[in-house]
Design a protein around this motif. Structure first.
Motif, PDB file in Angstrom:
ATOM      1  N   ARG A 240      -3.728   3.689   0.880  1.00  0.00           N
ATOM      2  CA  ARG A 240      -4.115   4.374   2.098  1.00  0.00           C
ATOM      3  C   ARG A 240      -4.298   5.861   1.825  1.00  0.00           C
ATOM      4  N   LEU A 241      -4.747   6.584   2.847  1.00  0.00           N
ATOM      5  CA  LEU A 241      -4.879   8.038   2.754  1.00  0.00           C
ATOM      6  C   LEU A 241      -4.134   8.671   3.921  1.00  0.00           C
ATOM      7  N   ASN A 242      -3.275   9.620   3.617  1.00  0.00           N
ATOM      8  CA  ASN A 242      -2.539  10.357   4.637  1.00  0.00           C
ATOM      9  C   ASN A 242      -3.264  11.676   4.891  1.00  0.00           C
ATOM     10  N   LEU A 243      -3.850  11.802   6.073  1.00  0.00           N
ATOM     11  CA  LEU A 243      -4.736  12.919   6.401  1.00  0.00           C
ATOM     12  C   LEU A 243      -4.056  13.847   7.399  1.00  0.00           C
ATOM     13  N   HIS A 244      -4.123  15.153   7.140  1.00  0.00           N
ATOM     14  CA  HIS A 244      -3.606  16.145   8.087  1.00  0.00           C
ATOM     15  C   HIS A 244      -4.729  16.590   9.022  1.00  0.00           C
TER      16      HIS A 244
ATOM     17  N   PRO B 197       0.831  -1.212   0.000  1.00  0.00           N
ATOM     18  CA  PRO B 197       0.000   0.000   0.000  1.00  0.00           C
ATOM     19  C   PRO B 197       0.859   1.252   0.000  1.00  0.00           C
ATOM     20  N   ILE B 198       0.402   2.262  -0.692  1.00  0.00           N
ATOM     21  CA  ILE B 198       1.059   3.569  -0.697  1.00  0.00           C
ATOM     22  C   ILE B 198       0.085   4.577  -0.107  1.00  0.00           C
ATOM     23  N   SER B 199       0.553   5.393   0.811  1.00  0.00           N
ATOM     24  CA  SER B 199      -0.311   6.356   1.480  1.00  0.00           C
ATOM     25  C   SER B 199      -0.382   7.631   0.638  1.00  0.00           C
ATOM     26  N   VAL B 200      -1.572   7.902   0.123  1.00  0.00           N
ATOM     27  CA  VAL B 200      -1.810   9.045  -0.762  1.00  0.00           C
ATOM     28  C   VAL B 200      -2.078  10.281   0.096  1.00  0.00           C
ATOM     29  N   HIS B 201      -1.389  11.345  -0.157  1.00  0.00           N
ATOM     30  CA  HIS B 201      -1.443  12.554   0.673  1.00  0.00           C
ATOM     31  C   HIS B 201      -2.628  13.434   0.292  1.00  0.00           C
ATOM     32  N   CYS B 202      -3.469  13.725   1.256  1.00  0.00           N
ATOM     33  CA  CYS B 202      -4.697  14.479   0.994  1.00  0.00           C
ATOM     34  C   CYS B 202      -4.407  15.881   0.493  1.00  0.00           C
TER      35      CYS B 202
ATOM     36  N   VAL C 197     -10.095   1.844   2.594  1.00  0.00           N
ATOM     37  CA  VAL C 197      -8.862   2.627   2.571  1.00  0.00           C
ATOM     38  C   VAL C 197      -8.335   2.786   3.994  1.00  0.00           C
ATOM     39  N   GLY C 198      -7.075   2.492   4.222  1.00  0.00           N
ATOM     40  CA  GLY C 198      -6.469   2.722   5.524  1.00  0.00           C
ATOM     41  C   GLY C 198      -6.109   4.180   5.691  1.00  0.00           C
ATOM     42  N   LEU C 199      -6.174   4.678   6.923  1.00  0.00           N
ATOM     43  CA  LEU C 199      -5.871   6.078   7.212  1.00  0.00           C
ATOM     44  C   LEU C 199      -4.557   6.223   7.970  1.00  0.00           C
ATOM     45  N   ASP C 200      -3.771   7.216   7.561  1.00  0.00           N
ATOM     46  CA  ASP C 200      -2.626   7.682   8.336  1.00  0.00           C
ATOM     47  C   ASP C 200      -2.909   9.129   8.732  1.00  0.00           C
TER      48      ASP C 200
ATOM     49  N   ASP D  72       2.817  24.556  25.281  1.00  0.00           N
ATOM     50  CA  ASP D  72       1.749  23.730  25.860  1.00  0.00           C
ATOM     51  C   ASP D  72       0.577  23.572  24.887  1.00  0.00           C
ATOM     52  N   PHE D  73       0.260  24.647  24.159  1.00  0.00           N
ATOM     53  CA  PHE D  73      -0.816  24.578  23.160  1.00  0.00           C
ATOM     54  C   PHE D  73      -0.502  23.498  22.128  1.00  0.00           C
ATOM     55  N   TRP D  74       0.726  23.506  21.610  1.00  0.00           N
ATOM     56  CA  TRP D  74       1.077  22.550  20.567  1.00  0.00           C
ATOM     57  C   TRP D  74       1.289  21.150  21.131  1.00  0.00           C
ATOM     58  N   ILE D  75       1.735  21.049  22.364  1.00  0.00           N
ATOM     59  CA  ILE D  75       1.835  19.733  22.988  1.00  0.00           C
ATOM     60  C   ILE D  75       0.456  19.094  23.086  1.00  0.00           C
ATOM     61  N   GLU D  76      -0.531  19.892  23.486  1.00  0.00           N
ATOM     62  CA  GLU D  76      -1.893  19.364  23.582  1.00  0.00           C
ATOM     63  C   GLU D  76      -2.410  18.957  22.205  1.00  0.00           C
ATOM     64  N   HIS D  77      -2.102  19.761  21.190  1.00  0.00           N
ATOM     65  CA  HIS D  77      -2.508  19.389  19.831  1.00  0.00           C
ATOM     66  C   HIS D  77      -1.895  18.043  19.447  1.00  0.00           C
ATOM     67  N   GLY D  78      -0.623  17.865  19.775  1.00  0.00           N
ATOM     68  CA  GLY D  78       0.034  16.607  19.459  1.00  0.00           C
ATOM     69  C   GLY D  78      -0.551  15.426  20.204  1.00  0.00           C
ATOM     70  N   LYS D  79      -0.894  15.633  21.477  1.00  0.00           N
ATOM     71  CA  LYS D  79      -1.517  14.552  22.246  1.00  0.00           C
ATOM     72  C   LYS D  79      -2.850  14.133  21.634  1.00  0.00           C
ATOM     73  N   ARG D  80      -3.648  15.111  21.283  1.00  0.00           N
ATOM     74  CA  ARG D  80      -4.954  14.807  20.703  1.00  0.00           C
ATOM     75  C   ARG D  80      -4.809  14.141  19.330  1.00  0.00           C
ATOM     76  N   SER D  81      -3.812  14.541  18.586  1.00  0.00           N
ATOM     77  CA  SER D  81      -3.576  13.918  17.285  1.00  0.00           C
ATOM     78  C   SER D  81      -3.209  12.449  17.445  1.00  0.00           C
ATOM     79  N   ARG D  82      -2.421  12.130  18.438  1.00  0.00           N
ATOM     80  CA  ARG D  82      -2.070  10.733  18.688  1.00  0.00           C
ATOM     81  C   ARG D  82      -3.304   9.922  19.054  1.00  0.00           C
ATOM     82  N   GLU D  83      -4.189  10.501  19.863  1.00  0.00           N
ATOM     83  CA  GLU D  83      -5.419   9.803  20.225  1.00  0.00           C
ATOM     84  C   GLU D  83      -6.305   9.572  19.011  1.00  0.00           C
ATOM     85  N   ILE D  84      -6.377  10.566  18.140  1.00  0.00           N
ATOM     86  CA  ILE D  84      -7.178  10.431  16.917  1.00  0.00           C
ATOM     87  C   ILE D  84      -6.585   9.353  16.015  1.00  0.00           C
ATOM     88  N   ALA D  85      -5.258   9.352  15.873  1.00  0.00           N
ATOM     89  CA  ALA D  85      -4.606   8.341  15.050  1.00  0.00           C
ATOM     90  C   ALA D  85      -4.867   6.939  15.597  1.00  0.00           C
TER      91      ALA D  85
END
Length: 415
Positions: free
Chosen positions: A88-92, A31-36, A124-127, A153-166
Motif C-alpha cells: 500500500r501507499l501511506n499518503l499525507h 500488505p505493508i503501507s509504504v510512507h510517501c 496499490v491500496g491507499l492510506d 476550527d481551521f484544523w477541525i475542518e482540515h480533519g473533516k475533509r481528510s476523513r472524507e478524502i480517505a
C-alpha cells in the motif's frame, strides 16, 4: 524453479514441525503501507507551504529527492518492483497533486485524483494522514488543542475533509483506507494547565470525527508521541491520552516505534492494547536515541515486534506501515530495505516452532524455551527468503544491490 537450497531448508524446518510453504503463503498476503514522505524528505507538493516543522526534521542532502508528484510516483513504482508481494501507499494530505492552491481547510478529493488513478493502475491500496504541521497556523506547535477557537476550527475542518478524502480512497479501491491522526501539539516548557489542553484536544477530535463514516471505506486511527522538538515538556496527545480515546471512541490505536522512550519494548505493548482495542495501526521505525526515524534494520526490536504479531495472532487486526525519513542515503533504497526487513522479520517469526515454544512456556520449561529460540537462529532462513523473492519475481542479493545503485544513478541529477 525451486532451488536445491530451498528444498534442503524446507526439510530442515519440517524436522522442527515448521511448514515453510504455509509461511510463504501467509507472508504473500500481508500488505505493508509504504510512507510517501521518505521519497522527498517530508516536503510535500503544496504551493502555499513548503517546510516540515512541527518537530519533524529530515537530515541529509543525498541527491535524488523527488520534486514533483510524477517523480515521487516513478520512485515508488521502482521500489515496489523490488519488494515481494502487494503493498500500500501511506499518503499525507500535503502531497496533493493539483494545479489549484487550496488551503488545508479547503482540500477535496479532486486534489488527489491523480493519486487515486495511479493507485488503481498500479494495484496499490491507499492510506491517508491529515497534515497538522508545516503551516502558519501550526507555528506554535498547537493545532487541535490551540487556545484560539478560530485556529482549532481551521484544523477541525482540515480533519473533516481528510476523513472524507480517505473514505473516497476506500470506495475507489474497495478496501478500507486507514486515516491516521497525529498532531504536534505540546509545550516547550512546563505548562500549568495540561488538563485544559487535553480537554480542548478531545473536544476537537470529537468534532472532527463526529460524522459516522463507513468502516469498510475508512478507519480512523490516533497516534501518540512521547515528546518532540519544541514540545519537550509536554505532548498533549500522549500514549495514555490516545489509548483512552481509542477505547472510548472505538478508533484504531497507532503505536509508532519511535514515539516512546528508547528503553520501552514496543512489542510488549501490542498484546496489552489488543485486549482493549479491536484494531491496531503499527508505524515501524528505528529510534536511534529517540524519534530519529532511521531506516529499520533486521534487528532485535523488529524481530520482537514481528514475533508478537505472529505468536499473538494479531496479523489480522494490525495494519503495518513504515515511518522513517533518511535523506543521507538513496531514498528509494531506503524504502526497499525497510519494507523487506519488515517482511523478513515476519517470515522469521512464521518459521519458528510456535506450538513447541508455547508448550514449553506453559509447562514452565524455560530451559527448553531458551534452547529452542537459540537453536532456531542457526536455521537456513536465508534460503526460504530467497525462494520467496524468486517466486514473487523480485531480485535479492547482489542483483538487488546492482538495481538499487543503477536507479539511484539515474535520479542523482535531480540535485
Amino acid at each position: 524453479m525451486t532451488t536445491k537450497s530451498y528444498e534442503m531448508a524446507r526439510e530442515a524446518f519440517a524436522a522442527w514441525d515448521v511448514d515453510t510453504e504455509a509461511a510463504l503463503a501467509t507472508l504473500s498476503t500481508i500488505p505493508i503501507s509504504v510512507h510517501c514522505w521518505q521519497g522527498d524528505d517530508v516536503v510535500g507538493f503544496e504551493t502555499r507551504h513548503g517546510s516540515s516543522g512541527g518537530g519533524i526534521q529530515a537530515t541529509g542532502n543525498h541527491p535524488g529527492r523527488a520534486r514533483t508528484p510524477d517523480e515521487l510516483r516513478a520512485d515508488l513504482e521502482f521500489a515496489y518492483a523490488k519488494i515481494p508481494g502487494r503493498h500500500r501507499l501511506n499518503l499525507h494530505a500535503c502531497y496533493m497533486d493539483t494545479d489549484e492552491s487550496p488551503d488545508r481547510d479547503e482540500i477535496e478529493v479532486k486534489h488527489f485524483q491523480p493519486w487515486i488513478d495511479w493507485a488503481g493502475d498500479q494495484g496499490v491500496g491507499l492510506d491517508f494522514n491529515p497534515t497538522f504541521f508545516a503551516h502558519e497556523k501550526a507555528d506554535d506547535n498547537l493545532t487541535l488543542s490551540h487556545p484560539d477557537q478560530g485556529i482549532r476550527d481551521f484544523w477541525i475542518e482540515h480533519g473533516k475533509r481528510s476523513r472524507e478524502i480517505a473514505a473516497a480512497f476506500g470506495r475507489a479501491q474497495g478496501s478500507a483506507c486507514v486515516n491516521n491522526i497525529w498532531v504536534p501539539d505540546g509545550s516547550k516548557d512546563n505548562p500549568v494547565d495540561r488538563m485544559g489542553a487535553r480537554k480542548r484536544l478531545e473536544t476537537s477530535l470529537d468534532a472532527m470525527c463526529a460524522e459516522t463514516l463507513n468502516k469498510a471505506e475508512m478507519l480512523d486511527a490516533v497516534e501518540s508521541k512521547l515528546f518532540g522538538i519544541g514540545v519537550e515538556a509536554m505532548t498533549v496527545g500522549s500514549h495514555e491520552f490516545y489509548m483512552g480515546y481509542a477505547i472510548r471512541r472505538d478508533t484504531l490505536l497507532c503505536l509508532d516505534m519511535g514515539h516512546f522512550h528508547p528503553t520501552e519494548n514496543i512489542a510488549d505493548k501490542l498484546s496489552a492494547v489488543a485486549l482493549s482495542v479491536d484494531e491496531i495501526l503499527l508505524h515501524v521505525s528505528r529510534p536511534m536515541r529517540w524519534d530519529s526515524d532511521h531506516v529499520i534494520l533486521l534487528d532485535d526490536s523488529i524481530r520482537a515486534m514481528a514475533q508478537e504479531l505472529v505468536f499473538g495472532d494479531l496479523l489480522g487486526r494490525t495494519h503495518i506501515g513504515l515511518d522513517f525519513f533518511d535523506a543521507t542515503i538513496s531514498r528509494t533504497a531506503a524504502w526497499v530495505i525497510g519494507v523487506r526487513n519488515m517482511q523478513k522479520a515476519l517470515l522469521e517469526s512464521m518459521l519458528m516452532p510456535q506450538a513447541r515454544l508455547k508448550a514449553a512456556e506453559t509447562s514452565l520449561d524455560f530451559t527448553t524455551r531458551l534452547m529452542l529460540t537459540e537453536e532456531m537462529k542457526d536455521m537456513p532462513f536465508g534460503a526460504v527468503w530467497a525462494e520467496f523473492c524468486d517466486r514473487m519475481g523480485v531480485p535479492s542479493g547482489a542483483p538487488l544491490i546492482s538495481d538499487l545503485d543503477a536507479y539511484q544513478a539515474s535520479v542523482a541529477s535531480r540535485g
